[in-house]
Design an enzyme around this catalytic site. Structure first.
Site, PDB file in Angstrom:
ATOM      1  CG  ASN A  51       9.901  -2.815   3.059  1.00  0.00           C
ATOM      2  OD1 ASN A  51       9.768  -1.634   3.426  1.00  0.00           O
ATOM      3  ND2 ASN A  51      10.891  -3.185   2.277  1.00  0.00           N
ATOM      4  CE  LYS A  52       7.275   0.781  -2.152  1.00  0.00           C
ATOM      5  NZ  LYS A  52       5.897   1.314  -2.268  1.00  0.00           N
TER       6      LYS A  52
ATOM      7  NE  ARG B 203       1.682   5.839   0.454  1.00  0.00           N
ATOM      8  CZ  ARG B 203       2.980   5.569   0.218  1.00  0.00           C
ATOM      9  NH1 ARG B 203       3.895   6.501   0.321  1.00  0.00           N
ATOM     10  NH2 ARG B 203       3.358   4.352  -0.131  1.00  0.00           N
TER      11      ARG B 203
ATOM     12  CG  ASP C 179       6.928   0.822   4.562  1.00  0.00           C
ATOM     13  OD1 ASP C 179       7.586   0.087   3.826  1.00  0.00           O
ATOM     14  OD2 ASP C 179       6.875   2.059   4.422  1.00  0.00           O
TER      15      ASP C 179
ATOM     16  NE  ARG D 207      10.134   6.839  -1.150  1.00  0.00           N
ATOM     17  CZ  ARG D 207      11.257   6.493  -0.584  1.00  0.00           C
ATOM     18  NH1 ARG D 207      12.222   7.380  -0.381  1.00  0.00           N
ATOM     19  NH2 ARG D 207      11.511   5.262  -0.202  1.00  0.00           N
ATOM     20  N   GLY D 208       8.672   6.980   2.207  1.00  0.00           N
ATOM     21  CA  GLY D 208       9.543   6.301   3.169  1.00  0.00           C
ATOM     22  C   GLY D 208       8.900   6.435   4.542  1.00  0.00           C
ATOM     23  CB  ALA D 209       7.959   3.897   7.065  1.00  0.00           C
TER      24      ALA D 209
END
Lengths: 341, 341
Positions: free
Chosen positions: B250-251, B92, B240, B49-51
């Protein structure tokens, strides 16, 4: 009018019986104590929690402690009284109801100093039952005053648990919701899960669902999103201690919501009984904030969620300054806060 | 200069090898994929995960997908290409790096339409490796620019994980911290645990401790308390997707911090590579926000934490408006945000 399916705390056959809140919502189980030290430990371990509820439990704890011992004379009796009260006081430092209830117990014991020990113990039990009964009435009144703030169709956000599980009655922050629902109003409640101990996820949702209230659980870091999207009409939380200038200590995360509420121009209400007011303290920065064990953050029901070496900072409460509070709902009416919009 | 003890994602012997982030921090284990559909599932399930990292993984996924098949002709090859890319795109919806990387892969495949399929696949692999390598360089530059914002002794708050585990290099939000530390600056980092998936508790603390950084884990609802107590000098998170007016997704929880930062007059920085900018979207309200499974909120590593009947709302991201952003740290320098203090 509002029927509860459980009893948070009660005096039963010379024992204190409590609902073990650490097992909720998976299991409804009760614990009985005839030893005040074990009851004190139960308070420390959050088996019973919530400012008014621990005040009531501690009052019963004094009765237990005095019934347990044998005393040669008045002096020994009073020495024992001090020791029992001191043990119970040391369980949780932030909520004031604990100190308020224990001071009240001590006062009546001393007022009855001319009586024999049995009579003094009876008087103590009477006082503890009175504290419990008064709390029940206060909850009811908070509910009635608070319900006036809730319109039909309103969407309320709450944090932690300030319901029947936190009190001797139908709760503080949740009481207005229960009453509004009973009045036939449609309400929707968003519940912050409330890390680290998850009182929102485990306790508040459980209580609200039992009363047939439309309940949505969110994580604490989602509340701002909901406010941004205009999904919240007001916020109601409990308060563990409200001091002279109306600054209020409550569960960690409450101050966060108060800042968000101000930013989004959403009313921010606290609900608390008279016993949560502490006139001996002038402002919020003087309130002692309990720090809890790192394990509450790093271990989730026994399973580790963070690296072994990491440091933890875990304040259990925060202080919301009066200028972020729209109003405080009490058993004596609604007190205007100092927030200017 | 900064040595990482793990590889988030790599191309190895015609397979994609990833560090399984759902097992961290308890277990360091790697997964290998030779099937692009299984890799797509791993992205969905947050194993990676993580853009930026999912952009890289998806680029490698295109190579896998094209190597897996047999095609009669160019037309079939390109049909397959569309199908592989479409599967990977569907994993995603919020981070833009995924779409950016996949569009870039498609473009080079089409540019090489005159070549045989093996050459086209080679070109695809070259492009995926290039995307990976470029990301590494961008992380480094973000770190160098961002470190200039960090004074010796500063105390930084971060949310989620925007470190090496989220990228092909040393991270975005964490890169300035790593570089500052390597430059000999003393820094202290407070990490939001970041519910529901606990990327902060599980991943960010793990990375920071490996680099010898003074790391303190908190729950998300404690951040406001720290700001009130003047324990935080600045906030840095990843992003993101940053759109044309500089609004940034973002998150979930990032917007909360941005509001708190504004209220407490603390600088709020985002760190992101060029690949996270989406000029095709004008403002943040147009960004599609992924909603994730209720189980991420109600079940904690398999154990239920909320009543069965409770409803859940779980947006995975939020959008921070540009007027709450002090600055955006990019690989091309620092872009001033629109926050007015």
């Amino acid at each position: 009018m509002i029927k509860l399916k459980f009893k948070t705390v009660e005096w039963s056959k010379n024992k204190v019986r409590i609902l073990d809140q650490t097992k909720l919502p998976l299991k409804v189980s009760y614990l009985e104590y005839d030893d005040y030290k074990k009851l004190a430990m139960a308070i420390k371990e959050l088996k019973i929690r919530g400012a008014p509820a621990i005040g009531i439990a501690a009052a019963y704890g004094v009765v237990l402690g005095m019934m347990q011992g044998k005393y040669a004379d008045k002096k020994e009796y009073e020495k024992r009284l001090d020791s029992v009260i001191s043990t119970l006081k040391s369980t949780r430092p932030t909520a004031v109801n604990l100190f308020w209830a224990l001071d009240r117990m001590k006062k009546v014991a001393l007022e009855y100093e001319g009586y024999d020990m049995e009579s003094r113990n009876k008087r103590l039990l009477h006082e503890a039952l009175l504290i419990h009964q008064e709390d029940k009435v206060m909850c009811r009144k908070i509910g009635e005053y608070g319900a006036k703030l809730l319109k039909n169709g309103c969407r309320v956000l709450t944090h932690c648990n300030a319901g029947a599980l936190a009190t001797g009655g139908i709760g503080t922050a949740l009481a207005p919701l229960f009453i509004a629902k009973a009045q036939g109003k449609k309400i929707k409640v968003y519940v912050d899960e409330t890390r680290p101990v998850l009182q929102g996820a485990r306790l508040t949702t459980w209580e609200l669902l039992q009363q047939g209230i439309d309940t949505v659980l969110i994580c604490d870091d989602m509340a701002a999103f909901l406010m941004q999207k205009k999904m919240i009409d007001c916020i109601i939380t409990g308060a563990d201690r409200i001091v002279r200038n109306l600054d209020a200590a409550n569960k960690i995360g409450t101050y966060n919501l108060a800042v968000l509420a101000k930013f989004h121009k959403i009313p921010f209400y606290l609900a608390a009984p008279s016993s949560s007011f502490d006139h001996s303290v002038e402002s919020g920065d003087k309130i002692k904030i309990e720090e809890r064990s790192p394990k509450e953050v790093t271990n989730f029901w026994g399973r580790r969620t963070a690296p072994q070496k990491v440091k933890i900072f875990s304040p259990a409460f925060d202080v919301t300054p009066a200028n972020l509070i729209t109003a405080i709902i009490t058993d004596k009416g609604i007190i205007k806060g100092k927030r200017m919009d």
